[in-house]
Enzyme design. Structure first.
Site, PDB file in Angstrom:
ATOM      1  N   LYS A 140       0.833  -1.200   0.000  1.00 54.31           N
ATOM      2  CA  LYS A 140       0.000   0.000   0.000  1.00 54.31           C
ATOM      3  C   LYS A 140       0.872   1.256   0.000  1.00 54.31           C
ATOM      4  O   LYS A 140       0.537   2.254  -0.620  1.00 54.31           O
ATOM      5  CB  LYS A 140      -0.935   0.016   1.207  1.00 54.31           C
ATOM      6  CG  LYS A 140      -2.028  -1.052   1.142  1.00 54.31           C
ATOM      7  CD  LYS A 140      -2.994  -0.902   2.315  1.00 54.31           C
ATOM      8  CE  LYS A 140      -3.790  -2.145   2.582  1.00 54.31           C
ATOM      9  NZ  LYS A 140      -5.059  -2.231   1.885  1.00 54.31           N
TER      10      LYS A 140
ATOM     11  N   GLU B 209      -2.792   6.806   7.923  1.00 56.61           N
ATOM     12  CA  GLU B 209      -3.705   7.461   6.983  1.00 56.61           C
ATOM     13  C   GLU B 209      -4.708   8.278   7.768  1.00 56.61           C
ATOM     14  O   GLU B 209      -5.056   7.911   8.892  1.00 56.61           O
ATOM     15  CB  GLU B 209      -4.505   6.376   6.239  1.00 56.61           C
ATOM     16  CG  GLU B 209      -4.226   6.272   4.774  1.00 56.61           C
ATOM     17  CD  GLU B 209      -5.029   5.145   4.126  1.00 56.61           C
ATOM     18  OE1 GLU B 209      -4.404   4.423   3.368  1.00 56.61           O
ATOM     19  OE2 GLU B 209      -6.234   4.995   4.364  1.00 56.61           O
TER      20      GLU B 209
ATOM     21  N   HIS C  71     -14.523  -4.456   8.120  1.00 52.78           N
ATOM     22  CA  HIS C  71     -13.896  -3.930   6.903  1.00 52.78           C
ATOM     23  C   HIS C  71     -13.946  -4.909   5.742  1.00 52.78           C
ATOM     24  O   HIS C  71     -13.170  -4.799   4.791  1.00 52.78           O
ATOM     25  CB  HIS C  71     -12.447  -3.510   7.155  1.00 52.78           C
ATOM     26  CG  HIS C  71     -12.280  -2.505   8.252  1.00 52.78           C
ATOM     27  ND1 HIS C  71     -12.879  -1.277   8.220  1.00 52.78           N
ATOM     28  CD2 HIS C  71     -11.602  -2.567   9.415  1.00 52.78           C
ATOM     29  CE1 HIS C  71     -12.571  -0.612   9.326  1.00 52.78           C
ATOM     30  NE2 HIS C  71     -11.805  -1.374  10.075  1.00 52.78           N
TER      31      HIS C  71
ATOM     32  N   ARG D 126      -6.285  -8.353  -9.266  1.00 55.40           N
ATOM     33  CA  ARG D 126      -6.888  -9.665  -9.551  1.00 55.40           C
ATOM     34  C   ARG D 126      -8.369  -9.465  -9.834  1.00 55.40           C
ATOM     35  O   ARG D 126      -8.866  -8.351  -9.719  1.00 55.40           O
ATOM     36  CB  ARG D 126      -6.751 -10.548  -8.312  1.00 55.40           C
ATOM     37  CG  ARG D 126      -7.331  -9.822  -7.090  1.00 55.40           C
ATOM     38  CD  ARG D 126      -7.494 -10.675  -5.888  1.00 55.40           C
ATOM     39  NE  ARG D 126      -7.679  -9.877  -4.695  1.00 55.40           N
ATOM     40  CZ  ARG D 126      -8.821  -9.355  -4.284  1.00 55.40           C
ATOM     41  NH1 ARG D 126      -9.907  -9.500  -5.014  1.00 55.40           N
ATOM     42  NH2 ARG D 126      -8.904  -8.658  -3.158  1.00 55.40           N
TER      43      ARG D 126
END
Ligand code: ADP
Length: 496
Positions: free
Chosen positions: A118, A202, A237, A294
């Protein structure tokens, strides 16, 4: 161009069946691999050939690169499709497949490596002026650095694992005091789940929607997007219900987010199918979250609305073919919803439910699609992901799609394990889902709090609990249906 004649499917469950179907329609011979518990699974019975992996756990079977490559060699295949999960986003797997002389149906291994982290994806895209969630683009080294960063972004912040996936290794932090402990816990979880303890920070976006854009990129430099999927109905999540298109997007916002997704693909030199995930805040600002390199679990809703087969497109791209349509030639037709059917106790924190499937009657009818990897006798074990099927509907518009999904959920029968079917039914009735204003906290807000405990819909008390929770338009309408209280005799007759 190299025509694929024979393909190994390095996966199990519904996605292995799904890939087999498209490959078959293209005249490709399919090869299944299977673990010991999956000996008689649908993907094994459907594929043209099947080879044992001799193992029980994922590590002993579907994650064993050497065994899979040895079978690919023995079966003399041209290509390997990784599906989703397992080895699909492992750079070394894509590289090993290619080095062994097979076509890997997915992006190049370097792209998987670049976007799989990430932080490296954020770093690349920040430099290309793509709007990312504010925060660091490098892992955090110590607490002082974390305090400086978090204070400058402003609380709340989210500690996230660089190698993250499946919603793991994420911790919301509301103050400096909580930072140290949250970093330790996120690092531990990241190490356990991804063998990499690096974490970054973040900005925590409050009450956003999860919007993702499907892209297709061929080896000739053509990249197009297939609009969005909204996946804000999440627990831990992780997605449970998805829809296409999203109520939150106008044609203009769709075009802007779509072209940002195409820019991301171009910046990363992306080839094959992929998904660019974003968070959309209540001011309609969107921020890049991550790329999934993917096919996604929820790809069928895009297929239904855009009238395309994403697996076939993946195979054509891997054969070196050019995309056979342009951006202007793809458009939205109707509205699709997907409900993921997990073997889980939805009324007990979505804990996995194990057992043997004793009765299985998926729903049918116009605009109903069932992608499943189970049959009567299938053992649902703790070894693999609890998602056992996906129910997808296509309506002329959103209202029809919701009504169709309610009908299809009511019809769906699985005995032997508890499933998320009753939960999905609740979602279809919830005013916040119906009016489209729901965000990523929808499930936590309405279904996971102590005051909103739900019981299984098998008694009158429960039926009324459902009614008070979702404010059903007509109580009796629900209570009198075949899912709710009924005689043993009637149940028995139905299951014969
Ligand atoms: P993973 O790779 O583990 O799936 P993602 O980065 O894709 O993690 O995020 C998964 C979900 O976590 C998102 O859909 C959203 O619900 C939540 N989430 C992630 N980042 C943020 C953020 N910065 N602010 C608020 N919620 C977030």
């Amino acid at each position: 161009m190299k025509k694929i004649n024979k393909m190994l499917i390095a996966n199990r469950g519904e996605i292995a069946v799904r890939i087999h179907r498209s490959a078959k329609e293209m005249g490709i011979v399919t090869v299944a691999v299977y673990s010991d518990p999956d000996r008689t699974a649908p993907h094994v019975l459907l594929c043209d050939e099947a080879y044992p992996l001799h193992g029980v756990t994922s590590a002993e079977s579907y994650l064993d690169v050497a065994k899979i490559l040895e079978i690919a060699e023995r079966a003399n295949v041209d290509a390997v499709h990784p599906g989703y999960g397992f080895l699909s986003e492992k750079e070394f797997f894509a590289k090993s497949v290619t080095h062994a002389g097979f076509i890997f149906i997915g992006p190049r291994s370097e792209t998987i490596g670049l976007l799989g982290s990430k932080t490296s994806a954020r770093d690349l895209l920040l430099k290309k002026n793509i709007p990312i969630v504010p925060g660091t683009t490098k892992p955090i080294n110590n607490l002082d650095e974390a305090i400086t960063v978090a204070s400058s972004i402003g609380f709340p912040v989210l500690i996230k694992a660089s190698g993250g996936g499946g919603g793991k290794g994420m911790r919301r932090v509301d103050s400096v005091e909580e930072l140290n402990n949250a970093i330790d816990r996120a690092k531990n979880e990241a190490l356990k789940s991804f063998s990499d303890d690096s974490v970054y920070i973040e900005k925590y976006i409050v009450n956003p929607k999860h919007i993702e854009i499907q892209i297709l990129a061929d080896t000739h430099g053509n990249v197009i997007h297939l609009g969005e999927r909204e996946c804000s109905v999440q627990r831990r999540h992780q997605k449970v219900v998805e829809e296409c298109p999203s109520m939150a997007l106008t044609a203009d916002l769709r075009a802007r987010m779509g072209s940002t997704a195409v820019d991301i693909a171009k910046a990363a030199g992306y080839v094959n199918a992929g998904t660019m995930e974003f968070l959309l805040d209540d001011q309609k600002n969107f921020y890049f979250l991550e790329v999934n390199t993917r096919v996604q679990v929820e790809h069928p809703i895009t297929e239904m609305v855009y009238g395309l087969d994403i697996i076939k497109e993946q195979i054509r791209i891997a054969q070196g073919e050019k995309l056979s349509f342009t951006q202007n030639e793809v458009s939205i037709h109707g509205h699709a919803i997907e409900c993921r059917i997990y073997a889980e106790e939805y009324d007990n924190n979505f804990l996995p439910s194990t057992g043997t499937i004793t009765h299985y009657q998926p729903s049918e009818g116009l605009g109903v699609r069932n992608d499943s990897g189970i049959r009567v006798g299938s053992e649902i074990t703790m070894y693999y992901d609890p998602m056992i099927a996906k129910l997808v509907v296509l309506g002329r518009d959103r209202t029809e799609a919701i009504e169709k999904m309610k009908r299809a959920l009511r019809e769906y029968k699985i005995n032997g394990v508890k499933t998320t079917i009753p939960f999905c039914e609740l979602v279809m009735y919830h005013p916040e889902f119906v009016n489209g204003t729901y965000d990523i906290n929808f499930v936590a807000k309405h279904y996971l709090g102590p005051e909103s405990k739900l019981s299984l819909p098998e008694s009158t008390a429960i039926a009324s609990a459902l009614v008070s929770e979702v404010q059903l338009p007509d109580k009796h309408d629900i209570i009198n249906t075949n899912r709710y209280p009924e005689s043993k005799w009637k149940q028995q007759r139905r299951n014969e």
